[in-house]
Design an enzyme around this catalytic site. Structure first.
Site, PDB file in Angstrom:
ATOM      1  N   LYS A  13       0.842  -1.214   0.000  1.00  0.00           N
ATOM      2  CA  LYS A  13       0.000   0.000   0.000  1.00  0.00           C
ATOM      3  C   LYS A  13       0.874   1.259   0.000  1.00  0.00           C
ATOM      4  O   LYS A  13       0.649   2.177  -0.782  1.00  0.00           O
ATOM      5  CB  LYS A  13      -0.928   0.007   1.237  1.00  0.00           C
ATOM      6  N   ARG A 127      12.003  -5.441   4.883  1.00  0.00           N
ATOM      7  CA  ARG A 127      11.686  -4.028   4.606  1.00  0.00           C
ATOM      8  C   ARG A 127      12.584  -3.060   5.377  1.00  0.00           C
ATOM      9  O   ARG A 127      12.864  -3.247   6.549  1.00  0.00           O
ATOM     10  CB  ARG A 127      10.230  -3.748   4.976  1.00  0.00           C
ATOM     11  N   ARG A 160      11.136  -1.186  11.014  1.00  0.00           N
ATOM     12  CA  ARG A 160      10.084  -0.917  11.989  1.00  0.00           C
ATOM     13  C   ARG A 160      10.056  -1.999  13.056  1.00  0.00           C
ATOM     14  O   ARG A 160      10.210  -3.178  12.754  1.00  0.00           O
ATOM     15  CB  ARG A 160       8.722  -0.858  11.268  1.00  0.00           C
ATOM     16  N   ARG A 171      -0.265  -8.846  13.297  1.00  0.00           N
ATOM     17  CA  ARG A 171      -0.862  -7.870  12.364  1.00  0.00           C
ATOM     18  C   ARG A 171      -1.647  -8.594  11.260  1.00  0.00           C
ATOM     19  O   ARG A 171      -2.719  -8.136  10.856  1.00  0.00           O
ATOM     20  CB  ARG A 171       0.235  -6.991  11.748  1.00  0.00           C
TER      21      ARG A 171
HETATM   22  P1  AP5 Z   1       4.864  -1.579   1.801  1.00  0.00           P
HETATM   23  O1  AP5 Z   1       4.499  -0.783   0.601  1.00  0.00           O
HETATM   24  O2  AP5 Z   1       5.636  -0.915   2.874  1.00  0.00           O
HETATM   25  O3  AP5 Z   1       3.578  -2.345   2.396  1.00  0.00           O
HETATM   26  P2  AP5 Z   1       2.317  -1.790   3.171  1.00  0.00           P
HETATM   27  O4  AP5 Z   1       1.111  -2.457   2.617  1.00  0.00           O
HETATM   28  O5  AP5 Z   1       2.319  -0.289   3.173  1.00  0.00           O
HETATM   29  O6  AP5 Z   1       2.624  -2.386   4.591  1.00  0.00           O
HETATM   30  P3  AP5 Z   1       2.549  -1.773   6.060  1.00  0.00           P
HETATM   31  O7  AP5 Z   1       3.262  -2.740   6.941  1.00  0.00           O
HETATM   32  O8  AP5 Z   1       3.042  -0.360   6.099  1.00  0.00           O
HETATM   33  O9  AP5 Z   1       1.050  -1.811   6.295  1.00  0.00           O
HETATM   34  P4  AP5 Z   1       0.352  -1.805   7.623  1.00  0.00           P
HETATM   35  O10 AP5 Z   1      -1.016  -1.597   7.144  1.00  0.00           O
HETATM   36  O11 AP5 Z   1       0.565  -2.953   8.520  1.00  0.00           O
HETATM   37  O12 AP5 Z   1       1.080  -0.619   8.436  1.00  0.00           O
HETATM   38  P5  AP5 Z   1       0.612   0.828   8.841  1.00  0.00           P
HETATM   39  O13 AP5 Z   1       1.800   1.680   8.874  1.00  0.00           O
HETATM   40  O14 AP5 Z   1      -0.579   1.247   8.069  1.00  0.00           O
HETATM   41  O15 AP5 Z   1       5.678  -2.878   1.262  1.00  0.00           O
HETATM   42  C1  AP5 Z   1       6.201  -3.831   2.181  1.00  0.00           C
HETATM   43  C2  AP5 Z   1       7.560  -4.309   1.673  1.00  0.00           C
HETATM   44  O16 AP5 Z   1       7.378  -5.060   0.469  1.00  0.00           O
HETATM   45  C3  AP5 Z   1       8.554  -3.194   1.319  1.00  0.00           C
HETATM   46  O17 AP5 Z   1       9.834  -3.627   1.663  1.00  0.00           O
HETATM   47  C4  AP5 Z   1       8.428  -3.049  -0.210  1.00  0.00           C
HETATM   48  O18 AP5 Z   1       9.640  -2.593  -0.803  1.00  0.00           O
HETATM   49  C5  AP5 Z   1       8.101  -4.481  -0.619  1.00  0.00           C
HETATM   50  N1  AP5 Z   1       7.191  -4.554  -1.777  1.00  0.00           N
HETATM   51  C6  AP5 Z   1       6.123  -3.776  -2.032  1.00  0.00           C
HETATM   52  N2  AP5 Z   1       5.513  -4.168  -3.170  1.00  0.00           N
HETATM   53  C7  AP5 Z   1       6.205  -5.245  -3.625  1.00  0.00           C
HETATM   54  C8  AP5 Z   1       6.072  -6.100  -4.763  1.00  0.00           C
HETATM   55  N3  AP5 Z   1       5.086  -5.948  -5.663  1.00  0.00           N
HETATM   56  N4  AP5 Z   1       6.963  -7.101  -4.920  1.00  0.00           N
HETATM   57  C9  AP5 Z   1       7.973  -7.291  -4.029  1.00  0.00           C
HETATM   58  N5  AP5 Z   1       8.171  -6.501  -2.928  1.00  0.00           N
HETATM   59  C10 AP5 Z   1       7.287  -5.488  -2.731  1.00  0.00           C
HETATM   60  O19 AP5 Z   1       0.080   0.558  10.338  1.00  0.00           O
HETATM   61  C11 AP5 Z   1       0.967   0.278  11.393  1.00  0.00           C
HETATM   62  C12 AP5 Z   1       0.187   0.223  12.691  1.00  0.00           C
HETATM   63  O20 AP5 Z   1      -0.432   1.502  12.940  1.00  0.00           O
HETATM   64  C13 AP5 Z   1      -0.971  -0.769  12.737  1.00  0.00           C
HETATM   65  O21 AP5 Z   1      -0.534  -2.076  13.098  1.00  0.00           O
HETATM   66  C14 AP5 Z   1      -1.856  -0.137  13.806  1.00  0.00           C
HETATM   67  O22 AP5 Z   1      -1.344  -0.369  15.099  1.00  0.00           O
HETATM   68  C15 AP5 Z   1      -1.726   1.341  13.523  1.00  0.00           C
HETATM   69  N6  AP5 Z   1      -2.730   1.832  12.573  1.00  0.00           N
HETATM   70  C16 AP5 Z   1      -2.497   2.373  11.338  1.00  0.00           C
HETATM   71  N7  AP5 Z   1      -3.638   2.694  10.747  1.00  0.00           N
HETATM   72  C17 AP5 Z   1      -4.637   2.361  11.608  1.00  0.00           C
HETATM   73  C18 AP5 Z   1      -6.041   2.442  11.536  1.00  0.00           C
HETATM   74  N8  AP5 Z   1      -6.671   2.927  10.458  1.00  0.00           N
HETATM   75  N9  AP5 Z   1      -6.744   1.990  12.605  1.00  0.00           N
HETATM   76  C19 AP5 Z   1      -6.146   1.516  13.705  1.00  0.00           C
HETATM   77  N10 AP5 Z   1      -4.804   1.403  13.833  1.00  0.00           N
HETATM   78  C20 AP5 Z   1      -4.047   1.817  12.784  1.00  0.00           C
END
Ligand code: AP5
Length: 213
Positions: A13, A127, A160, A171
């Site tokens: 994402k 990552r 992270r 997660r």
């Molecule tokens: P990346 O693009 O970083 O993946 P992502 O989907 O953004 O993953 P996140 O871990 O950031 O998502 P998340 O939803 O758990 O975390 P968030 O920060 O929102 O890609 C991942 C890796 O893969 C990278 O190394 C990239 O280079 C690689 N990659 C990407 N595409 C690829 C491909 N096609 N092929 C190969 N490699 C690839 O949330 C963190 C925490 O915040 C949550 O756990 C929660 O505690 C809190 N939080 C955030 N939002 C909320 C909410 N709305 N409600 C409640 N709590 C929340």
């Protein structure tokens, strides 16, 4: 254009929202990045969110909803945005719909990115993220030109805390229990698109751009 990117942790994402927002000329709003910024600044929200995030649990809805409503109300979001990581529960989706209705706005596309659990674990384990601009890298799939340094802004790369294996498992479980129901919530609505997230970063980018064009 207002877009929601749905998908499990590690689906890509953040990677795709960054390039999509640049291509469409709209802002990228990541709930995770906003929370991490609050933690860096030691705000009350950041300090409350910290323990939930470290454990891989969702931060309570009321805190997140207020944070996002404030962010989408800012001037730079008036031309549209890509929402990454929000909404994550049906309650958040309902609150977003109500906020948009009050503003006379609506979501144009909801894109669900599908990736297998095995691939998610491999992606999150390798990552690295830029501390300054939040650009994600992967040590095998998309390494930076210079180790430990962001290609875009020379910022320091870090891993992270919630990418440790125990937090990743939690997660993924939390996604299945609390966020996957959103796929049903949105799938009947116009503008919902399902995209295979398992190609290369460039292949997925092309599919996503087709989905929102
Ligand atoms: P990346 O693009 O970083 O993946 P992502 O989907 O953004 O993953 P996140 O871990 O950031 O998502 P998340 O939803 O758990 O975390 P968030 O920060 O929102 O890609 C991942 C890796 O893969 C990278 O190394 C990239 O280079 C690689 N990659 C990407 N595409 C690829 C491909 N096609 N092929 C190969 N490699 C690839 O949330 C963190 C925490 O915040 C949550 O756990 C929660 O505690 C809190 N939080 C955030 N939002 C909320 C909410 N709305 N409600 C409640 N709590 C929340």
């Amino acid at each position: 254009m207002r877009v929601i990117l749905l998908g499990p942790p590690g689906a890509g994402k953040g990677t795709q929202a960054k390039t999509m927002s640049e291509s469409l000329g709209i802002v990228h709003i990541s709930s995770g990045d906003l929370l991490r910024d609050n933690q860096e600044r030691n705000t009350e929200l950041g300090n409350t969110a910290r323990s939930y995030m470290q454990q891989g649990l969702l931060v309570p809805d009321d805190l997140i909803i207020g944070m996002i409503e404030e962010r989408i109300g800012r001037a730079d979001a008036s031309g549209g945005y890509v929402l990454d990581g929000f909404p994550r529960t049906v309650e958040q989706a309902q609150a977003l719909a109500a906020a948009l209705e009050r503003r006379g706005e609506s979501i144009d596309r909801v894109v669900n990115i599908r990736v297998s659990e095995e691939e998610l674990v491999a992606r999150l384990g390798g990552r690295w993220i830029c501390r300054a601009c939040q650009r994600p890298y992967h040590e095998l799939n998309s390494p930076p030109e210079n180790e430990g340094e962001c290609d875009d802004c020379d910022g320091e790369l870090y891993q992270r805390e919630d990418d440790a294996s125990e937090a990743v498992s939690r997660r993924i479980r939390v996604f299945a229990e609390q966020t996957a129901p959103l796929i049903d919530y949105y799938s009947g609505a116009s503008g919902f698109v399902d995209v295979d997230g398992e190609g290369t970063i460039d292949e997925v980018r092309e599919s996503l751009l087709r989905a929102v064009s």
